[in-house]
Design a protein around this motif. Structure first.
Motif, short mmCIF file in Angstrom:
data_model
loop_
_atom_site.label_atom_id
_atom_site.label_comp_id
_atom_site.label_asym_id
_atom_site.label_seq_id
_atom_site.Cartn_x
_atom_site.Cartn_y
_atom_site.Cartn_z
N LEU A 1 9.81 4.69 6.16
CA LEU A 1 8.53 4.62 5.48
C LEU A 1 8.57 5.67 4.37
O LEU A 1 8.63 6.87 4.63
N VAL A 2 8.57 5.22 3.12
CA VAL A 2 8.82 6.09 1.98
C VAL A 2 7.55 6.21 1.14
O VAL A 2 6.91 5.21 0.80
N ASP A 3 7.19 7.45 0.77
CA ASP A 3 6.06 7.66 -0.13
C ASP A 3 6.45 7.24 -1.55
O ASP A 3 7.54 7.54 -2.03
N GLU A 4 5.52 6.54 -2.23
CA GLU A 4 5.76 6.10 -3.60
C GLU A 4 4.54 6.43 -4.47
O GLU A 4 3.82 5.55 -4.94
N PRO A 5 4.30 7.74 -4.71
CA PRO A 5 3.10 8.13 -5.46
C PRO A 5 3.12 7.69 -6.91
O PRO A 5 2.07 7.60 -7.55
N GLU A 6 4.31 7.39 -7.45
CA GLU A 6 4.42 7.02 -8.87
C GLU A 6 4.07 5.55 -9.14
O GLU A 6 4.02 5.13 -10.29
N ARG A 7 3.79 4.79 -8.10
CA ARG A 7 3.49 3.37 -8.29
C ARG A 7 2.28 3.18 -9.20
O ARG A 7 1.26 3.83 -9.04
#
Length: 311
Positions: free
Chosen positions: A238-244
């Motif tokens: 489960l990977v954080d993707e704040p730049e989406r």
């Protein structure tokens, strides 16, 4: 009004647009069906063959249906008992997408009968979820699943199909405060998709579920202190993707993305997030709705690196 619309209206007699706009829905439908009947009467068999070969709306899918059916059967078998299966109609009420999302109706294939060809099962399932929620006590919940071929009007470019199959989940429940409902729904959906990816794809496929918090720090806190601990370890991180950026304004609270592959070879398999759809359908601002879906044709081809259709 765009240039194409201006060109068409300029070729018609003055007052045509207002006259058509003033027709009762049944009368407008009768007129359009008559036009369609006249056009169909002029079609020759050779025309059908040509259209079949060249029209992106009518070309068959490239995926092997036996492989696809086997994958989708496993998705159904892995589905948690909380989810009720729904076999959706090929059409939905006119405005099913554009009434609750920024989606333009131009991207949807509209029919003459106040319906539109299904372009996203999540929207249709959200309507069904709202209908079922109205029949439940406030503290109830609805979890629905559907697998359906969708058709979209936008041109995805050469080599891409206008239609493809999506396996879709929609959950709706009333807000319990402090992000608890969002955490419960996220845990249910994420656990399922991680199980699917771990079961159907080899570890070398590098499947991941990516999470983005959308301007809701409370949901972000619940992801860290509730969702992640509940999910536990997995071969599918489960990977954080704040730049989406994609989906902001469409999803609220949090969004997810399902991918496989590395770097430039990464393939988008699915997408999802919280929406306000069931809140709007039930006129209850406390209603929370989580949608997520996976492109089963892409999943079927993920083991070979073949992308069967766009997301």
């Amino acid at each position: 009004m765009d240039d194409a619309e201006r060109r068409v209206w300029s070729r018609l007699p003055d007052g045509t647009r207002s006259a058509l706009a003033g027709l009762a829905p049944a009368d407008l439908r009768t007129l359009l069906l008559a036009v369609a009947r006249d056009r169909a009467a002029a079609v020759r068999p050779a025309d059908l063959v040509r259209r079949w070969r060249t029209d992106r709306f009518t070309r068959p899918a490239a995926v092997d249906p036996r492989a696809l059916a086997a994958v989708e059967a496993r998705l159904w078998r892995l589905l948690p008992a909380e989810f009720a299966g729904v076999d959706l109609s090929p059409v939905a009420p006119l405005g099913t997408c554009s009434a609750v999302t920024p989606m333009s109706q131009n991207r949807i294939v509209t029919t003459f009968r106040a319906t539109e060809v299904l372009s996203d099962p999540t929207n249709a399932l959200a309507i069904e979820a709202a209908v079922r929620r109205r029949e439940q006590p406030a503290d109830g919940a609805v979890h629905l699943a559907a697998c359906h071929r969708v058709l979209r009007a936008q041109d995805f470019g050469p080599g891409w199909s206008a239609h493809f199959r999506l396996f879709t989940l929609v959950s709706s429940a009333r807000d319990g405060g402090s992000g608890r409902t969002e955490a419960r729904l996220l845990t249910l959906h994420l656990a399922y998709w991680r199980t699917v990816l771990a079961t159907l794809l080899p570890q070398s496929a590098a499947a991941r579920v990516r999470l983005t918090v959308l301007d809701n720090p409370v949901v972000g806190e619940r992801i860290e202190d509730t969702v992640r601990p509940a999910l536990g370890p997995s071969d599918v991180p489960l990977v954080d993707e704040p730049e989406r950026r994609r989906g902001r304004g469409y999803y609220v609270g949090a969004a997810l993305r399902i991918t496989a592959g590395h770097g430039a070879d990464e393939v988008a398999l699915g997408d999802g997030g919280f929406t306000d759809w069931t809140a709007r359908f039930t006129s209850d601002a406390k209603e929370r709705c989580l949608t997520s879906c996976l492109n089963t044709e892409r999943l079927t081809g993920a083991g070979t690196g073949v992308a069967a259709c766009p997301s």
